[in-house]
Enzyme design. Structure first.
Site, PDB file in Angstrom:
ATOM      1  N   SER A 149       0.857  -1.184   0.000  1.00  0.00           N
ATOM      2  CA  SER A 149       0.000   0.000   0.000  1.00  0.00           C
ATOM      3  C   SER A 149       0.893   1.234   0.000  1.00  0.00           C
ATOM      4  O   SER A 149       1.960   1.251  -0.607  1.00  0.00           O
ATOM      5  CB  SER A 149      -0.946  -0.016   1.203  1.00  0.00           C
ATOM      6  OG  SER A 149      -1.786   1.116   1.200  1.00  0.00           O
ATOM      7  N   SER A 150       0.473   2.275   0.692  1.00  0.00           N
ATOM      8  CA  SER A 150       1.223   3.521   0.749  1.00  0.00           C
ATOM      9  C   SER A 150       0.776   4.312   1.966  1.00  0.00           C
ATOM     10  O   SER A 150      -0.391   4.214   2.387  1.00  0.00           O
ATOM     11  CB  SER A 150       0.979   4.353  -0.515  1.00  0.00           C
ATOM     12  OG  SER A 150       1.491   5.666  -0.379  1.00  0.00           O
ATOM     13  N   TYR A 163      -4.272   7.449  -6.989  1.00  0.00           N
ATOM     14  CA  TYR A 163      -3.297   6.449  -6.532  1.00  0.00           C
ATOM     15  C   TYR A 163      -3.650   5.959  -5.131  1.00  0.00           C
ATOM     16  O   TYR A 163      -3.702   4.744  -4.864  1.00  0.00           O
ATOM     17  CB  TYR A 163      -1.902   7.072  -6.555  1.00  0.00           C
ATOM     18  CG  TYR A 163      -0.803   6.202  -6.008  1.00  0.00           C
ATOM     19  CD1 TYR A 163      -0.217   5.210  -6.785  1.00  0.00           C
ATOM     20  CD2 TYR A 163      -0.335   6.380  -4.706  1.00  0.00           C
ATOM     21  CE1 TYR A 163       0.812   4.413  -6.287  1.00  0.00           C
ATOM     22  CE2 TYR A 163       0.688   5.594  -4.194  1.00  0.00           C
ATOM     23  CZ  TYR A 163       1.254   4.615  -4.992  1.00  0.00           C
ATOM     24  OH  TYR A 163       2.264   3.833  -4.487  1.00  0.00           O
ATOM     25  N   LYS A 167      -4.754   2.219  -3.310  1.00  0.00           N
ATOM     26  CA  LYS A 167      -4.059   1.639  -2.168  1.00  0.00           C
ATOM     27  C   LYS A 167      -5.017   1.404  -0.999  1.00  0.00           C
ATOM     28  O   LYS A 167      -4.876   0.438  -0.242  1.00  0.00           O
ATOM     29  CB  LYS A 167      -2.901   2.541  -1.745  1.00  0.00           C
ATOM     30  CG  LYS A 167      -1.780   2.611  -2.770  1.00  0.00           C
ATOM     31  CD  LYS A 167      -1.262   1.234  -3.143  1.00  0.00           C
ATOM     32  CE  LYS A 167       0.007   1.297  -3.964  1.00  0.00           C
ATOM     33  NZ  LYS A 167       0.490  -0.066  -4.349  1.00  0.00           N
TER      34      LYS A 167
END
Length: 258
Positions: A149-150, A163, A167
């Site tokens: 993920s982020s 984006y 995630k």
């Protein structure tokens, strides 16, 4: 059932493993004695260089081409993985799946094109879902999955809405995978990197001094992340003694925006 155990070879499949965080993860795992199947999209030379670096650690590695945006190719890719397992390790299953491959788009919501949104969706969300589905029969019972993920799924920075939305989907998907795969003893977790000095996004964090300084100033440990910070964390998570960690989101960001 094919339980992952100390007598079977430990093998990891890492998407996007030819460069960046995927490569760093591959090298950390190889130093732990784990064999590696890594994927690349188009740069075979870089992939083969990574295979050579892994071989220098004493571990075995294979590079296979894969475009995560093309889910129709996943059954054939699974066949290629099956063949590589047999020819390189005389094995029928691999132990760890690291869904790492991806790409980034930086654009405000008002400026995000449908084509860019679809590309992010196909690679990050649809790609991760259906690649895992295609490879599930090849993952050893008792194995592990790490989805990437982020930090952007927790905190918000302008330009990353599409984006980060993908995630966020990855994080929900991870919990469902952990629930559904638990009967086979497969633990599934998310690792969420913060801003890292790589060539991702055109090397923005690494090469733009102003952005680098901004990120460092918003991080409790006072610096931007490095690839080794992430590769080491994933390798640690996949060690045999950490198998009871399951269905978790683990942010590796040095404490960004805390």
């Amino acid at each position: 059932m094919n339980q992952a155990n100390s007598t079977a070879p430990r093998i990891a499949l890492i998407t996007g493993g030819s460069r960046g965080l995927g490569k760093n993860t591959a090298l950390h795992l190889a130093r732990d004695g784990v064999g590696v199947i890594l994927t690349y999209v188009g740069n075979r030379a870089a992939a083969e260089q990574t295979v050579a670096e892994i071989a220098a650690t004493g571990a075995k590695a294979v590079a296979l081409q894969l475009d995560l945006a093309k889910s129709s190719t996943f059954p054939a890719f699974a066949d290629a993985v099956r063949a590589a397992l047999k020819s390189t390790w005389n094995a029928e299953r691999f132990t760890y799946l690291v869904n790492n491959g991806g790409m980034g788009v930086h654009a405000a919501i008002a400026e995000t094109t449908e084509a860019a949104f679809d590309e992010l969706y196909n690679v990050h969300l649809k790609g991760t879902f259906f690649l895992t589905q295609a490879l599930l029969p090849l993952i050893a019972d008792g194995g592990r999955i790490v989805n990437t993920s982020s930090g952007l799924a927790r905190f918000s920075l302008p330009g990353y809405a599409a984006y980060a939305a993908m995630k966020g989907g990855i994080e929900v998907m991870t919990r469902y995978m952990a629930k559904e795969f638990g009967a086979r003893g497969i633990a599934v977790n998310t690792v969420a990197p913060g801003a890292i000095e790589t060539d991702f996004g055109g090397g923005l964090v690494r090469d733009n001094a102003e952005i680098n300084a901004f990120v460092a100033g918003q991080t409790a440990l006072g610096r931007v992340g490095r690839p080794d910070d992430i590769g080491a964390a994933v390798a640690s998570l996949l060690r045999p003694e950490n198998g009871w960690i399951n269905a978790q989101r683990i942010e590796v960001s040095g404490g960004m925006f805390v």
